[in-house]
Write an enzyme that holds these catalytic residues in place. Structure first.
Site, PDB file in Angstrom:
ATOM      1  N   TRP A 178       0.639  -1.148   0.020  1.00 24.15           N
ATOM      2  CA  TRP A 178       0.046  -0.091   0.067  1.00 24.15           C
ATOM      3  C   TRP A 178       0.671   1.280   0.015  1.00 24.15           C
ATOM      4  CZ3 TRP A 178       1.722   2.725   4.075  1.00 24.15           C
ATOM      5  CH2 TRP A 178       2.257   1.958   5.246  1.00 24.15           C
ATOM      6  N   ASN A 179       2.090   1.107   0.372  1.00 31.15           N
ATOM      7  CA  ASN A 179       2.906   2.461   0.726  1.00 31.15           C
ATOM      8  C   ASN A 179       3.375   3.293  -0.624  1.00 31.15           C
ATOM      9  OD1 ASN A 179       4.586   0.182   0.219  1.00 31.15           O
ATOM     10  ND2 ASN A 179       6.456   1.449   1.076  1.00 31.15           N
ATOM     11  N   HIS A 227      -3.410  -6.373  -5.060  1.00 29.97           N
ATOM     12  CA  HIS A 227      -3.007  -5.327  -4.135  1.00 29.97           C
ATOM     13  C   HIS A 227      -3.511  -5.249  -2.891  1.00 29.97           C
ATOM     14  CE1 HIS A 227      -1.292  -1.648  -4.163  1.00 29.97           C
ATOM     15  NE2 HIS A 227      -1.600  -0.866  -5.538  1.00 29.97           N
ATOM     16  N   ALA A 228      -2.547  -4.154  -1.960  1.00 30.21           N
ATOM     17  CA  ALA A 228      -3.171  -4.239  -0.622  1.00 30.21           C
ATOM     18  C   ALA A 228      -4.578  -3.936  -0.446  1.00 30.21           C
ATOM     19  CB  ALA A 228      -2.271  -3.185   0.018  1.00 30.21           C
ATOM     20  N   GLU A 240      10.935  -8.357  -2.976  1.00 29.97           N
ATOM     21  CA  GLU A 240      11.541  -6.973  -2.489  1.00 29.97           C
ATOM     22  C   GLU A 240      10.832  -6.788  -1.122  1.00 29.97           C
ATOM     23  OE1 GLU A 240      11.809  -3.855  -1.133  1.00 29.97           O
ATOM     24  OE2 GLU A 240      10.600  -3.054  -2.940  1.00 29.97           O
ATOM     25  N   CYS A 270      10.294   1.014   2.557  1.00 30.16           N
ATOM     26  CA  CYS A 270      11.471   0.008   2.839  1.00 30.16           C
ATOM     27  C   CYS A 270      12.997   0.546   2.454  1.00 30.16           C
ATOM     28  CB  CYS A 270      11.506  -1.125   1.892  1.00 30.16           C
ATOM     29  SG  CYS A 270      11.237  -0.947   0.198  1.00 30.16           S
ATOM     30  N   GLU A 314      12.279  -3.452  11.461  1.00 32.22           N
ATOM     31  CA  GLU A 314      12.269  -2.314  10.635  1.00 32.22           C
ATOM     32  C   GLU A 314      11.102  -1.149  11.067  1.00 32.22           C
ATOM     33  OE1 GLU A 314      11.117  -1.612   6.053  1.00 32.22           O
ATOM     34  OE2 GLU A 314      10.179  -3.546   6.872  1.00 32.22           O
TER      35      GLU A 314
END
Length: 417
Positions: A92-93, A117-118, A190, A224, A321
């Site tokens: 989503w980011n 998709h999210a 990724e 990320c 993270e």
């Protein structure tokens, strides 16, 4: 089958049309992104324009990327052929860029895309499917698959699906890789990152601080490749930290649709709750908060720029993270210690090394366990360069020539006399 047999020049023309539509609709799509995930409108519009640039780049360079490669010394060459439908799980980011980073290459090489998709950006998901159709993509080139996570295994197992990709968490990536391994299919992962930003004692301090702040807070700090651990030579530590805190405090936070706002609300209340939990865990482990660290009153999932020092780098929380506006700053005494601290986590997505001595910077870069290292700059993706990680941050590449060939069949053609 139809798309893979479509001449390359027609697939390239499709990408050029896609780029034009993205540019025309940049503000419309930007507002959709901001409405669904909360980052500042300027960042969302930039995301759309960058997506257009990437599509145009492939339209211009894609033929060269896929050019057959001669094999020296023998009468043979390698040709890069499509492999079929690819299933891709997307986050989503960066809801347009991440999808199109995958899709543009998929369309170029003659594969087709099935996108999960999210859940929180389904407006973007539907807009992307419409975009592909409006650009002239045939039915089935892009399929928006609105399914729950639990249904992904069945899609991966479907014999028509030839490979899978994931951009997302380590947990999600490994789950998809496990399912793909059961049926012998390729994956590109990724995943997350805890990127180190190393400032050696001979670095340009002012520029390092400026781009450290940029790297930590761009895309609402929900990226990320946003730098998360700042490793600073002891001689520069106090000055770096003071300047970093001052610039962090100065970032305007508020309604992401308003001009000048640098930080909007986090995407979900759960994301803010988890981020605050991490900050509290860091304090329990010995960290001191220099700014931020408190949930503000009022509506919206806002979290202020937060800077932590004094956290033992070996603490478990220091290796996680942080997906939000929290920066950890650590001092180091020697180059060897900086390298050890940079490599202390399971992640290995990217890193930055700052030094006026480029020979030294290259030496340090060579010791960093990551898929990418930026010297005297901050990490970002570029359509011209391969993008991907190492260790728990995944494997395989997107973008650039390696990304264009990643999900193809590199077929050897040997031609006898």
């Amino acid at each position: 089958r139809v798309w893979s047999r479509t001449p390359l020049r027609e697939r390239i023309a499709f990408l050029a049309r896609l780029a034009e539509l993205l540019e025309e609709r940049a503000e419309t799509y930007g507002r959709l992104i901001t409405a669904e995930m909360g980052k500042p409108l300027a960042d969302s519009i930039f995301e759309i324009k960058k997506s257009a640039w990437a599509a145009r780049h492939l339209a211009e360079k894609g033929e060269a990327y896929l050019k057959p490669q001669p094999v020296p010394g023998i009468p043979a060459e390698i040709v890069y052929e499509s492999i079929g439908p690819i299933f891709s799980v997307q986050p989503w980011n960066v809801p347009f860029w991440q999808v199109l980073r995958f899709f543009n290459t998929t369309a170029l090489v003659g594969n087709t895309a099935i996108i999960k998709h999210a859940e929180s950006v389904q407006g973007c998901a539907e807009a992307l499917e419409t975009l592909v159709r409006d650009a002239g993509g045939p039915e089935g080139l892009y399929v928006n698959l609105a399914i729950p996570v639990e249904a992904c295994a069945a899609v991966i197992a479907d014999p028509r699906v030839r490979a899978a990709t994931v951009t997302g968490s380590v947990r999600a990536g490994r789950a998809v890789a496990e399912e793909a391994a059961r049926v012998g299919k390729r994956v590109v992962l990724e995943l997350g990152g805890s990127d180190p930003f190393i400032v050696l004692k001979d670095a340009d301090l002012a520029k390092a601080v400026q781009l450290a702040v940029t790297s930590r807070y761009f895309n609402n700090s929900e990226g990320c490749i946003c730098a998360k651990r700042f490793l600073v030579a002891e001689s520069l530590f106090d000055d770096f930290t003071k300047a970093f805190v001052e610039q962090s405090k100065a970032l305007p936070m508020g309604d992401p649709m308003k001009e000048g706002i640098k930080l909007g609300p986090l995407a979900t209340s759960g994301a803010r709750k988890n981020l605050h939990r991490q900050v509290l865990d860091a304090v329990k482990a010995g960290a001191r908060i220099l700014t931020g660290g408190e949930i503000p009153a009022g509506p919206g999932n806002f979290y202020p720029p937060t800077v932590l020092v004094g956290l033992p780098p070996e603490a478990a929380i220091a290796k996680e993270e942080f997906f939000g506006p929290v920066a950890m700053i650590f001092p180091f005494k020697t180059e060897e210690e900086a390298i050890r601290l940079a490599n202390i986590t399971d992640f290995g997505l990217s890193a930055a090394v700052w030094s006026r001595d480029l020979v030294r910077a290259r030496r340090v870069a060579g010791e960093i366990e990551s898929g990418m290292v930026f010297i005297n700059d901050f990490t970002r993706s570029d359509p011209r360069a391969p993008f991907g990680g190492f260790k728990a941050s995944g494997y395989g590449r997107e973008l650039g020539a390696p990304g264009a060939r990643e999900l193809t069949n590199p077929k050897l053609i040997w031609q006898g006399a």
